[in-house]
Design a protein around this motif. Structure first.
Motif, PDB file in Angstrom:
ATOM      1  N   ALA A   1       9.582  10.979   2.295  1.00 16.49           N
ATOM      2  CA  ALA A   1       8.274  10.337   2.592  1.00 16.49           C
ATOM      3  C   ALA A   1       7.119  10.918   1.614  1.00 16.49           C
ATOM      4  O   ALA A   1       6.217  10.326   0.991  1.00 16.49           O
ATOM      5  CB  ALA A   1       8.058   9.865   4.034  1.00 16.49           C
ATOM      6  N   ALA A   2       7.021  12.460   1.829  1.00 16.65           N
ATOM      7  CA  ALA A   2       6.009  12.906   1.133  1.00 16.65           C
ATOM      8  C   ALA A   2       6.264  12.802  -0.405  1.00 16.65           C
ATOM      9  O   ALA A   2       5.263  12.364  -1.129  1.00 16.65           O
ATOM     10  CB  ALA A   2       5.961  14.317   1.556  1.00 16.65           C
ATOM     11  N   MET A   3       7.338  12.959  -0.878  1.00 17.71           N
ATOM     12  CA  MET A   3       7.653  13.118  -2.342  1.00 17.71           C
ATOM     13  C   MET A   3       7.557  11.655  -2.752  1.00 17.71           C
ATOM     14  O   MET A   3       6.692  11.332  -3.780  1.00 17.71           O
ATOM     15  CB  MET A   3       8.861  13.551  -2.550  1.00 17.71           C
ATOM     16  N   PHE A   4       8.004  10.573  -2.133  1.00 19.56           N
ATOM     17  CA  PHE A   4       7.840   9.163  -2.718  1.00 19.56           C
ATOM     18  C   PHE A   4       6.459   8.615  -2.581  1.00 19.56           C
ATOM     19  O   PHE A   4       6.036   7.811  -3.063  1.00 19.56           O
ATOM     20  CB  PHE A   4       9.210   8.379  -1.828  1.00 19.56           C
TER      21      PHE A   4
ATOM     22  N   VAL B   1       7.588  -6.506  -5.244  1.00 18.79           N
ATOM     23  CA  VAL B   1       8.047  -6.110  -3.876  1.00 18.79           C
ATOM     24  C   VAL B   1       8.471  -7.542  -3.511  1.00 18.79           C
ATOM     25  O   VAL B   1       8.038  -8.326  -3.677  1.00 18.79           O
ATOM     26  CB  VAL B   1       6.792  -5.442  -3.160  1.00 18.79           C
ATOM     27  N   VAL B   2       9.292  -7.558  -2.288  1.00 15.95           N
ATOM     28  CA  VAL B   2       9.765  -8.502  -1.539  1.00 15.95           C
ATOM     29  C   VAL B   2       9.090  -8.262  -0.080  1.00 15.95           C
ATOM     30  O   VAL B   2       9.569  -7.236   0.409  1.00 15.95           O
ATOM     31  CB  VAL B   2      11.265  -8.860  -1.600  1.00 15.95           C
ATOM     32  N   ARG B   3       8.323  -9.185   0.665  1.00 12.55           N
ATOM     33  CA  ARG B   3       7.843  -9.019   1.962  1.00 12.55           C
ATOM     34  C   ARG B   3       8.288 -10.118   2.566  1.00 12.55           C
ATOM     35  O   ARG B   3       8.423 -11.108   2.277  1.00 12.55           O
ATOM     36  CB  ARG B   3       6.362  -9.215   1.675  1.00 12.55           C
ATOM     37  N   ARG B   4       8.565  -9.982   4.072  1.00 14.47           N
ATOM     38  CA  ARG B   4       8.995 -11.063   4.857  1.00 14.47           C
ATOM     39  C   ARG B   4       8.636 -10.713   6.140  1.00 14.47           C
ATOM     40  O   ARG B   4       9.454 -10.522   6.999  1.00 14.47           O
ATOM     41  CB  ARG B   4      10.564 -11.358   4.629  1.00 14.47           C
ATOM     42  N   PRO B   5       7.455 -10.673   6.840  1.00 17.58           N
ATOM     43  CA  PRO B   5       6.142 -10.380   6.073  1.00 17.58           C
ATOM     44  C   PRO B   5       6.161  -8.717   5.715  1.00 17.58           C
ATOM     45  O   PRO B   5       5.319  -8.416   5.030  1.00 17.58           O
ATOM     46  CB  PRO B   5       5.066 -10.847   7.087  1.00 17.58           C
ATOM     47  N   ALA B   6       6.760  -8.059   6.222  1.00 16.86           N
ATOM     48  CA  ALA B   6       6.703  -6.473   6.068  1.00 16.86           C
ATOM     49  C   ALA B   6       7.381  -6.343   4.488  1.00 16.86           C
ATOM     50  O   ALA B   6       8.402  -7.119   4.390  1.00 16.86           O
ATOM     51  CB  ALA B   6       7.314  -5.706   7.329  1.00 16.86           C
ATOM     52  N   PRO B   7       7.146  -5.322   4.060  1.00 16.45           N
ATOM     53  CA  PRO B   7       8.013  -5.166   2.649  1.00 16.45           C
ATOM     54  C   PRO B   7       9.145  -4.672   2.996  1.00 16.45           C
ATOM     55  O   PRO B   7       9.574  -3.789   3.824  1.00 16.45           O
ATOM     56  CB  PRO B   7       7.114  -3.675   2.102  1.00 16.45           C
ATOM     57  N   LEU B   8      10.365  -5.204   2.297  1.00 15.77           N
ATOM     58  CA  LEU B   8      11.731  -5.065   2.616  1.00 15.77           C
ATOM     59  C   LEU B   8      12.418  -4.560   1.407  1.00 15.77           C
ATOM     60  O   LEU B   8      13.490  -4.043   1.675  1.00 15.77           O
ATOM     61  CB  LEU B   8      12.504  -6.064   3.003  1.00 15.77           C
ATOM     62  N   ALA B   9      11.795  -4.863   0.225  1.00 13.47           N
ATOM     63  CA  ALA B   9      12.314  -4.280  -0.817  1.00 13.47           C
ATOM     64  C   ALA B   9      11.331  -4.073  -2.028  1.00 13.47           C
ATOM     65  O   ALA B   9      10.311  -4.750  -2.042  1.00 13.47           O
ATOM     66  CB  ALA B   9      13.317  -5.521  -1.645  1.00 13.47           C
ATOM     67  N   VAL B  10      11.656  -3.071  -2.879  1.00 13.10           N
ATOM     68  CA  VAL B  10      10.554  -2.468  -3.918  1.00 13.10           C
ATOM     69  C   VAL B  10      11.192  -1.859  -5.038  1.00 13.10           C
ATOM     70  O   VAL B  10      12.268  -1.193  -4.839  1.00 13.10           O
ATOM     71  CB  VAL B  10       9.673  -1.747  -3.252  1.00 13.10           C
ATOM     72  N   ALA B  11      10.829  -2.403  -6.068  1.00 13.00           N
ATOM     73  CA  ALA B  11      11.197  -1.604  -7.597  1.00 13.00           C
ATOM     74  C   ALA B  11       9.968  -1.198  -8.088  1.00 13.00           C
ATOM     75  O   ALA B  11       8.816  -1.913  -8.196  1.00 13.00           O
ATOM     76  CB  ALA B  11      11.842  -2.841  -8.192  1.00 13.00           C
TER      77      ALA B  11
ATOM     78  N   ASP C   1       0.806  -1.338   0.194  1.00  4.34           N
ATOM     79  CA  ASP C   1      -0.011  -0.089  -0.006  1.00  4.34           C
ATOM     80  C   ASP C   1       1.066   1.082   0.173  1.00  4.34           C
ATOM     81  O   ASP C   1       1.976   1.096   0.376  1.00  4.34           O
ATOM     82  CB  ASP C   1      -1.012   0.146   1.086  1.00  4.34           C
ATOM     83  N   PRO C   2       0.249   2.228  -0.267  1.00  5.77           N
ATOM     84  CA  PRO C   2       1.298   3.626  -0.405  1.00  5.77           C
ATOM     85  C   PRO C   2       1.769   4.117   0.779  1.00  5.77           C
ATOM     86  O   PRO C   2       3.021   4.494   0.914  1.00  5.77           O
ATOM     87  CB  PRO C   2       0.111   4.939  -0.872  1.00  5.77           C
ATOM     88  N   ALA C   3       1.338   3.782   1.986  1.00  6.57           N
ATOM     89  CA  ALA C   3       1.972   4.153   3.336  1.00  6.57           C
ATOM     90  C   ALA C   3       3.080   3.469   3.566  1.00  6.57           C
ATOM     91  O   ALA C   3       4.162   3.778   3.949  1.00  6.57           O
ATOM     92  CB  ALA C   3       1.031   4.047   4.326  1.00  6.57           C
ATOM     93  N   GLU C   4       3.021   1.958   3.094  1.00  7.09           N
ATOM     94  CA  GLU C   4       4.053   1.190   3.382  1.00  7.09           C
ATOM     95  C   GLU C   4       5.277   1.363   2.353  1.00  7.09           C
ATOM     96  O   GLU C   4       6.515   1.577   2.736  1.00  7.09           O
ATOM     97  CB  GLU C   4       3.850  -0.480   3.139  1.00  7.09           C
ATOM     98  N   ALA C   5       5.035   1.765   1.032  1.00  6.18           N
ATOM     99  CA  ALA C   5       6.048   2.158   0.074  1.00  6.18           C
ATOM    100  C   ALA C   5       6.562   3.465   0.308  1.00  6.18           C
ATOM    101  O   ALA C   5       7.877   3.519   0.307  1.00  6.18           O
ATOM    102  CB  ALA C   5       5.087   2.225  -1.369  1.00  6.18           C
ATOM    103  N   ARG C   6       5.876   4.531   0.790  1.00  5.55           N
ATOM    104  CA  ARG C   6       6.558   5.770   0.870  1.00  5.55           C
ATOM    105  C   ARG C   6       7.606   5.528   2.179  1.00  5.55           C
ATOM    106  O   ARG C   6       8.340   6.134   2.275  1.00  5.55           O
ATOM    107  CB  ARG C   6       5.523   7.146   1.385  1.00  5.55           C
ATOM    108  N   THR C   7       7.079   4.859   3.428  1.00  7.27           N
ATOM    109  CA  THR C   7       8.016   4.868   4.156  1.00  7.27           C
ATOM    110  C   THR C   7       9.232   3.813   4.087  1.00  7.27           C
ATOM    111  O   THR C   7      10.388   4.214   4.444  1.00  7.27           O
ATOM    112  CB  THR C   7       7.076   3.871   5.508  1.00  7.27           C
TER     113      THR C   7
END
Length: 195
Positions: A38-41, A56-66, A5-11
């Motif tokens: 965080a605001a820009m991303f 995305v790679v989750r374990r269980p939280a998102p740890l990597a994203v492209a 979700d966008p909040a996970e991604a921006r963080t």
């Protein structure tokens, strides 16, 4: 849509990029930088989650994203300008002031000139949580997009302003096509591509 979700991604993006040379150039204040990032991303994440390729790679939280931008088919309608606020330019102006935002925006115009003229897959953002680095997660999430680009017959390209990233991308089959400085006092950019 990616399992993100966008909040996970921006963080995740803000934590991963807080010390990146480009972000330090954009936002020199150490205390304000994580929030500005965080605001820009967050805006980029919303865009790519709605209309891009996100791995995305989750374990269980998102740890990597492209986050990738893919070419539109010739008959596709161009994306309408977003009517929601804030915009990236508006945020940059709010955080930097109008004069500095115009200077940075002008310097970033160089990036478009360095990209291939033919249709291509553009890796805009790749982030690994700082506590999960050196575990192969960045390579895992990168390879998904590179494989998709290969199967679509597209060259994959990116711009990095962090010299540490250059050997990482080279190890995944990309090479430096251009090296340039972004504006007065700005970081060096390495424009990289496959093929």
């Amino acid at each position: 849509m990616a399992d993100l979700d966008p909040a996970e991604a921006r963080t995740l993006l803000a934590r991963a990029f807080v010390d990146d040379p480009l972000m330090r150039w954009f936002y020199p204040d150490d205390d304000a930088r994580p929030h500005a990032c965080a605001a820009m991303f967050g805006l980029f994440a919303e865009h790519y989650l709605a209309d891009g390729r996100v791995d995305v790679v989750r374990r269980p939280a998102p740890l990597a994203v492209a986050m990738w931008q893919w070419p539109r088919p010739d008959d596709a309608e161009p994306e309408a300008a977003a009517e929601s606020l804030p915009t990236v330019g508006g945020l940059m102006t709010a955080f930097m002031g109008a004069e500095r935002a115009a200077e940075v925006g002008g310097a970033l115009g160089l990036l478009d000139e360095l990209r291939p003229s033919r249709p291509h897959a553009y890796l805009h953002l790749l982030a690994v949580h700082p506590d999960a680095r050196h575990q192969g997660l960045g390579g895992e999430v990168l390879e998904r997009g590179l494989a998709a680009a290969r199967s679509a017959g597209l060259v994959a390209c990116l711009d990095t302003m962090n010299p540490v990233n250059v050997p990482f991308y080279e190890a995944h089959g990309m090479s430096v096509r251009h090296e340039a400085r972004l504006g007065a006092g700005g970081p060096t950019v390495w424009a990289m591509a496959t093929g």
